[in-house]
Scaffold this motif. Sequence first.
Motif, PDB file in Angstrom:
ATOM      1  N   GLU A  60       0.799  -1.226   0.000  1.00 38.14           N
ATOM      2  CA  GLU A  60       0.000   0.000   0.000  1.00 38.14           C
ATOM      3  C   GLU A  60       0.834   1.279   0.000  1.00 38.14           C
ATOM      4  OE1 GLU A  60      -2.594  -0.215   3.394  1.00 38.14           O
ATOM      5  OE2 GLU A  60      -3.065  -2.327   2.973  1.00 38.14           O
ATOM      6  N   LEU A  61       2.136   1.137   0.057  1.00 37.82           N
ATOM      7  CA  LEU A  61       2.995   2.326   0.096  1.00 37.82           C
ATOM      8  C   LEU A  61       2.815   3.158  -1.165  1.00 37.82           C
ATOM      9  CD1 LEU A  61       6.543   1.153   1.244  1.00 37.82           C
ATOM     10  CD2 LEU A  61       4.985   2.664   2.484  1.00 37.82           C
ATOM     11  N   PRO A  62       2.827   4.472  -1.037  1.00 40.73           N
ATOM     12  CA  PRO A  62       2.914   5.281  -2.259  1.00 40.73           C
ATOM     13  C   PRO A  62       4.234   4.927  -2.940  1.00 40.73           C
ATOM     14  CG  PRO A  62       3.260   6.625  -0.289  1.00 40.73           C
ATOM     15  CD  PRO A  62       2.822   5.278   0.184  1.00 40.73           C
ATOM     16  N   LEU A  63       4.204   4.689  -4.237  1.00 38.68           N
ATOM     17  CA  LEU A  63       5.416   4.171  -4.886  1.00 38.68           C
ATOM     18  C   LEU A  63       6.563   5.178  -4.878  1.00 38.68           C
ATOM     19  CD1 LEU A  63       3.719   1.989  -7.601  1.00 38.68           C
ATOM     20  CD2 LEU A  63       5.396   1.189  -5.948  1.00 38.68           C
ATOM     21  N   LEU A  78       4.882   6.205   7.970  1.00 42.67           N
ATOM     22  CA  LEU A  78       4.024   5.322   8.779  1.00 42.67           C
ATOM     23  C   LEU A  78       2.572   5.748   8.603  1.00 42.67           C
ATOM     24  CD1 LEU A  78       6.025   5.486  12.136  1.00 42.67           C
ATOM     25  CD2 LEU A  78       5.834   3.461  10.668  1.00 42.67           C
ATOM     26  N   ASP A  79       1.741   4.820   8.296  1.00 42.71           N
ATOM     27  CA  ASP A  79       0.306   5.099   8.316  1.00 42.71           C
ATOM     28  C   ASP A  79      -0.061   6.345   7.502  1.00 42.71           C
ATOM     29  OD1 ASP A  79      -2.166   4.248   9.041  1.00 42.71           O
ATOM     30  OD2 ASP A  79      -1.968   4.735  11.167  1.00 42.71           O
ATOM     31  N   GLY A  80       0.572   6.483   6.366  1.00 40.77           N
ATOM     32  CA  GLY A  80       0.143   7.547   5.464  1.00 40.77           C
ATOM     33  C   GLY A  80       0.863   8.874   5.590  1.00 40.77           C
ATOM     34  N   ALA A  81       1.859   8.963   6.457  1.00 32.95           N
ATOM     35  CA  ALA A  81       2.565  10.242   6.586  1.00 32.95           C
ATOM     36  C   ALA A  81       3.990   9.984   7.084  1.00 32.95           C
ATOM     37  CB  ALA A  81       1.829  11.154   7.567  1.00 32.95           C
ATOM     38  N   TRP A  82       4.813  11.037   7.049  1.00 36.37           N
ATOM     39  CA  TRP A  82       6.174  10.927   7.566  1.00 36.37           C
ATOM     40  C   TRP A  82       6.207  11.401   9.012  1.00 36.37           C
ATOM     41  CZ3 TRP A  82      10.104   8.659   4.841  1.00 36.37           C
ATOM     42  CH2 TRP A  82       9.898   8.457   3.470  1.00 36.37           C
ATOM     43  N   TYR A  83       6.952  10.667   9.842  1.00 36.19           N
ATOM     44  CA  TYR A  83       7.091  11.013  11.261  1.00 36.19           C
ATOM     45  C   TYR A  83       8.561  11.145  11.633  1.00 36.19           C
ATOM     46  CZ  TYR A  83       2.147  10.317  11.760  1.00 36.19           C
ATOM     47  OH  TYR A  83       0.788  10.459  11.627  1.00 36.19           O
ATOM     48  N   VAL A 110      -2.846 -10.698 -11.962  1.00 35.00           N
ATOM     49  CA  VAL A 110      -3.117  -9.920 -10.750  1.00 35.00           C
ATOM     50  C   VAL A 110      -3.162  -8.427 -11.077  1.00 35.00           C
ATOM     51  CG1 VAL A 110      -2.192 -11.598  -9.127  1.00 35.00           C
ATOM     52  CG2 VAL A 110      -0.646  -9.986 -10.262  1.00 35.00           C
ATOM     53  N   ALA A 111      -3.835  -7.696 -10.226  1.00 32.31           N
ATOM     54  CA  ALA A 111      -3.903  -6.241 -10.403  1.00 32.31           C
ATOM     55  C   ALA A 111      -2.515  -5.638 -10.178  1.00 32.31           C
ATOM     56  CB  ALA A 111      -4.892  -5.649  -9.403  1.00 32.31           C
ATOM     57  N   LEU A 112      -2.259  -4.515 -10.810  1.00 32.73           N
ATOM     58  CA  LEU A 112      -0.946  -3.906 -10.606  1.00 32.73           C
ATOM     59  C   LEU A 112      -1.075  -2.402 -10.395  1.00 32.73           C
ATOM     60  CD1 LEU A 112      -0.200  -2.413 -13.476  1.00 32.73           C
ATOM     61  CD2 LEU A 112       0.454  -4.712 -14.146  1.00 32.73           C
ATOM     62  N   ASP A 113      -0.107  -1.855  -9.655  1.00 34.24           N
ATOM     63  CA  ASP A 113       0.066  -0.407  -9.502  1.00 34.24           C
ATOM     64  C   ASP A 113       1.276  -0.004 -10.323  1.00 34.24           C
ATOM     65  OD1 ASP A 113      -1.803   0.000  -7.461  1.00 34.24           O
ATOM     66  OD2 ASP A 113      -0.341  -0.677  -5.952  1.00 34.24           O
ATOM     67  N   ARG A 114       1.237   1.201 -10.835  1.00 34.83           N
ATOM     68  CA  ARG A 114       2.391   1.700 -11.590  1.00 34.83           C
ATOM     69  C   ARG A 114       2.868   3.011 -10.988  1.00 34.83           C
ATOM     70  NH1 ARG A 114       3.709  -0.108 -16.068  1.00 34.83           N
ATOM     71  NH2 ARG A 114       2.497  -1.639 -17.259  1.00 34.83           N
ATOM     72  N   VAL A 167       6.471  -1.301 -11.264  1.00 36.42           N
ATOM     73  CA  VAL A 167       5.184  -2.005 -11.243  1.00 36.42           C
ATOM     74  C   VAL A 167       5.128  -2.783  -9.937  1.00 36.42           C
ATOM     75  CG1 VAL A 167       3.910  -3.935 -12.240  1.00 36.42           C
ATOM     76  CG2 VAL A 167       4.938  -2.204 -13.729  1.00 36.42           C
ATOM     77  N   ARG A 168       4.035  -2.641  -9.231  1.00 36.35           N
ATOM     78  CA  ARG A 168       3.888  -3.399  -7.987  1.00 36.35           C
ATOM     79  C   ARG A 168       2.714  -4.353  -8.109  1.00 36.35           C
ATOM     80  NH1 ARG A 168       3.051   0.041  -2.788  1.00 36.35           N
ATOM     81  NH2 ARG A 168       1.361   0.817  -4.102  1.00 36.35           N
ATOM     82  N   VAL A 169       2.963  -5.596  -7.715  1.00 37.91           N
ATOM     83  CA  VAL A 169       1.875  -6.585  -7.690  1.00 37.91           C
ATOM     84  C   VAL A 169       1.942  -7.357  -6.379  1.00 37.91           C
ATOM     85  CG1 VAL A 169       1.650  -6.905 -10.173  1.00 37.91           C
ATOM     86  CG2 VAL A 169       3.338  -8.223  -8.911  1.00 37.91           C
TER      87      VAL A 169
END
Lengths: 275, 275, 275, 275
Positions: C94-97, C208-213, D44-48, D58-60
């Motif tokens: 789930e991390l922002p790439l 962490l959890d959507g933000a930087w700490y 599978v679904a992927l993020d780019r 690419v993340r899967v």
Amino acid sequence: MKFTVASRLAYEVRETTVFILNIEAAALRNQKILAERLDLTPAVALDRHELDGGTRLVRVVVEPGTFEVDYEATVELSMYDADPATLRETPVAELPLEAIPFLNPSRYCESDGLARFAHREFGALPPGHQRVTAICNWIYENVDYLSGSSDSQTSAYDTMVQRAGVCRDFAHLGIAFCRALAIPARFASSYAWQLDPPDFHAVFECYLDGAWYLFDPTRKAALQGLVRIGVGRDAADAAFATIYGDAVMTGMEVSIAPLEEVEDEEPTVRAVGIA
Amino acid sequence: MKFTVASRLAYEVRETTVFILNIEAAALRNQKILAERLDLTPAVALDRHELDGGTRLVRVVVEPGTFEVDYEATVELSMYDADPATLRETPVAELPLEAIPFLNPSRYCESDGLARFAHREFGALPPGHQRVTAICNWIYENVDYLSGSSDSQTSAYDTMVQRAGVCRDFAHLGIAFCRALAIPARFASSYAWQLDPPDFHAVFECYLDGAWYLFDPTRKAALQGLVRIGVGRDAADAAFATIYGDAVMTGMEVSIAPLEEVEDEEPTVRAVGIA
Amino acid sequence: MKFTVASRLAYEVRETTVFILNIEAAALRNQKILAERLDLTPAVALDRHELDGGTRLVRVVVEPGTFEVDYEATVELSMYDADPATLRETPVAELPLEAIPFLNPSRYCESDGLARFAHREFGALPPGHQRVTAICNWIYENVDYLSGSSDSQTSAYDTMVQRAGVCRDFAHLGIAFCRALAIPARFASSYAWQLDPPDFHAVFECYLDGAWYLFDPTRKAALQGLVRIGVGRDAADAAFATIYGDAVMTGMEVSIAPLEEVEDEEPTVRAVGIA
Amino acid sequence: MKFTVASRLAYEVRETTVFILNIEAAALRNQKILAERLDLTPAVALDRHELDGGTRLVRVVVEPGTFEVDYEATVELSMYDADPATLRETPVAELPLEAIPFLNPSRYCESDGLARFAHREFGALPPGHQRVTAICNWIYENVDYLSGSSDSQTSAYDTMVQRAGVCRDFAHLGIAFCRALAIPARFASSYAWQLDPPDFHAVFECYLDGAWYLFDPTRKAALQGLVRIGVGRDAADAAFATIYGDAVMTGMEVSIAPLEEVEDEEPTVRAVGIA
């Protein structure tokens, strides 16, 4: 206690090659060689030399072709059990001065770089055999025994960071910690009873309360069943074969067996003295 | 040739401290000690021990306060000049086996890691004294002599990358290259005539053609004016003072002077044999 | 909360020299620059560039002579306090790439080599802000803060063995452990309120959890009083001055003061969010 | 010039695993993707995410079982040839400031530790494309290309001592030397025409005279046939697959072929510009 030890090494030699072999049981006070034979095929001439610590070197010059080394010996060990609780550390002021070089850092035991950690972690423990046991316990609990995780250039410094290794890495780390605490420590290669699978094994020795004592942080072998081969500063001094030329090992077997009934080692801390 | 050597060390000792001193001229075949005195202030009792290679250790236990060490000796050197062009390398097959440990890598001389480079750069050169001279020339030309550029943990591996060091680093690199090429090599600390400014100096020795020969890749001292102190695997074996306790050095003087007229060393390659 | 920050750097420039300066407060969402001035003496022309993460670089070309840099700014921080107990770790899935590069090892943060230790020591702890706090506690308890114990080439690998360092070493080790556990982590240089003596300070940030700490394993500064300057992979990205040419620093002053009454930071764990 | 590139990766996935893949041709000005497809099995679904330099991630998230990645693209390269003799180095005073981070040392390119050597060996050469070519020649002549001689933790520092490596090690050493000389340098993974056997290949890029130019110190691939994939500070930024979970690679195929007749590259020095 008596043991039969044996090793067989096979090589494919590709050009005239010098082998320095160190597979014979060392000549030590508490380790009496009752019988032994060393067969080389082809039967080449050999030179022998015994280093100060009892390590026995054999040198042979081998022409191209197959080369086999076949060693067998009957060895009587007369180690003794001391009470771990009463074995103190010998202060540097009282150490025999010939033990001083075993306080120095060596190739794979950078006790200088590890000094701060050793003092932080073990410095406040009561000195003596129990402190070295605490060091061995720390290594056992904090380093993974993992075949293939290290190589011939891996040193205590690396193992401290990477936290994985084999018997030689465990011994190197123990030696480095002990030297950092001013406890003389040295490396020993050995035939090791109960080691599974059978192989050459590495342990270390510390000078405590007037004698050298054995330690095996891997907990893989029985201390009273260690027939030592090479004793030195670290693995650099105890290679079973050093090769100058071009030869590839094609086979290796190592074995050890007691010649009499032995009680299984109790899973308690023991202080096994050797000199 | 006769030299007077002297050293004075002063310490502020803050708690009971053990000193292992190694400042006395070594007991060597070609280095005869005609007279010497060692004064300690306060006059504490001392233990002595002579290691195998002739290195002489002194141990003292010192109480808090100032502590001074004052050493002076008259030493006669009987080195000999050989013809560099004719000194061959002794093949491993013919080496005296007691020289074998000086082929092993040590703390500051990782000959194992430097083997490929040593073979690439020096492997094709004609073996012998001239090859070791080529190694010394390479070090002189490729490493900057720079005070403060290294510390007590710097090893040959670091110097190979960082290309700066002092005499001990130059010696370590030379030793590592030689061992990688199967030439036994060892470290020597010394009183060094013509070294400017005066200080303890580090050089190295190689076993060639049946004897040990001196090399100084720094080109800072005269080979025939080296009074050796500690001889060992590397600097770990030859510290002038190792301290167990708490003491701070407050002064140090080192000197050496010839007792007779000496011709200045010619700026030519010399093979100075020592044993 | 508002702070005044200032720094003064003085150099003796010996040849035409390029300076890349990074002393201005970074342009960050929660860090608003209310006013600032940068005086250069002599008044040379400058180039500016803002890197992706908000780090602001200034480049000047300076002729021989004295050179002074005088910076002052008023900055308003709008960090927020989160509940450490509820801040989870963001799974890699789930991390922002754009945070992915902060999982990679970098010059001074060898997370690859430290992975086994990080998993052994911290792998079983409940993930989240509390785990990073446990990492900071471990560093605080196991590494000595000791001026002069490290240098510009010291990395996390070294600090792990040597167990001493300064703020940048503490931050590097924290970053390396976090990355090894798949927690994005980055380095931040800063003006640090309550740091005694005043100096530039290094801390680290985790996603962490959507933000930087913010995290400071040295416990030397107040997290809510950190005015960040350079944000990057490690200290290599956040030098306050990089010099191409020949110049020697002759003076440096760093200061920070709150512009309003501040309650002293409570000695409790805080989660200080910054983005 | 147009190329078809393809890669197939197969894994045995043992637990839910996150893959960060970086196998697609980068989105670059001189590298136009005419067509491409990425098939995942299972689908599978992927993020780019496209990083700043054009690297495409690419993340899967993959459940246990077999997992296959099948990528194919048609890419048109429009590199240009410049005259190596006239390409100067851009002085730091004139560099675009976004190139500054590529002067910093990175995980596998310790340009800080190698600075003295770089200046000694290459500092006096005429600056420009020719100097970087001299660096590549030095690497080619002084480092053995040897599969298996290095691992994922090997850095430029190690390669400098050990003198053996593979394409990534050659690139890392080139990058480190260039940065030490204030030439911005970055790492690029690629599909490499004429590489034998086919595999992903590593090269490096330098910023010279207003643009980035390609260099391959291994001399194994044709510069005008490099389809770049990941561009970053070093190999840490350009892994073809980073795995969070538990998966073992069971197969890998990489290929590249020109879509039109190509004249064989002349064995002369070329300056291939890419941006």
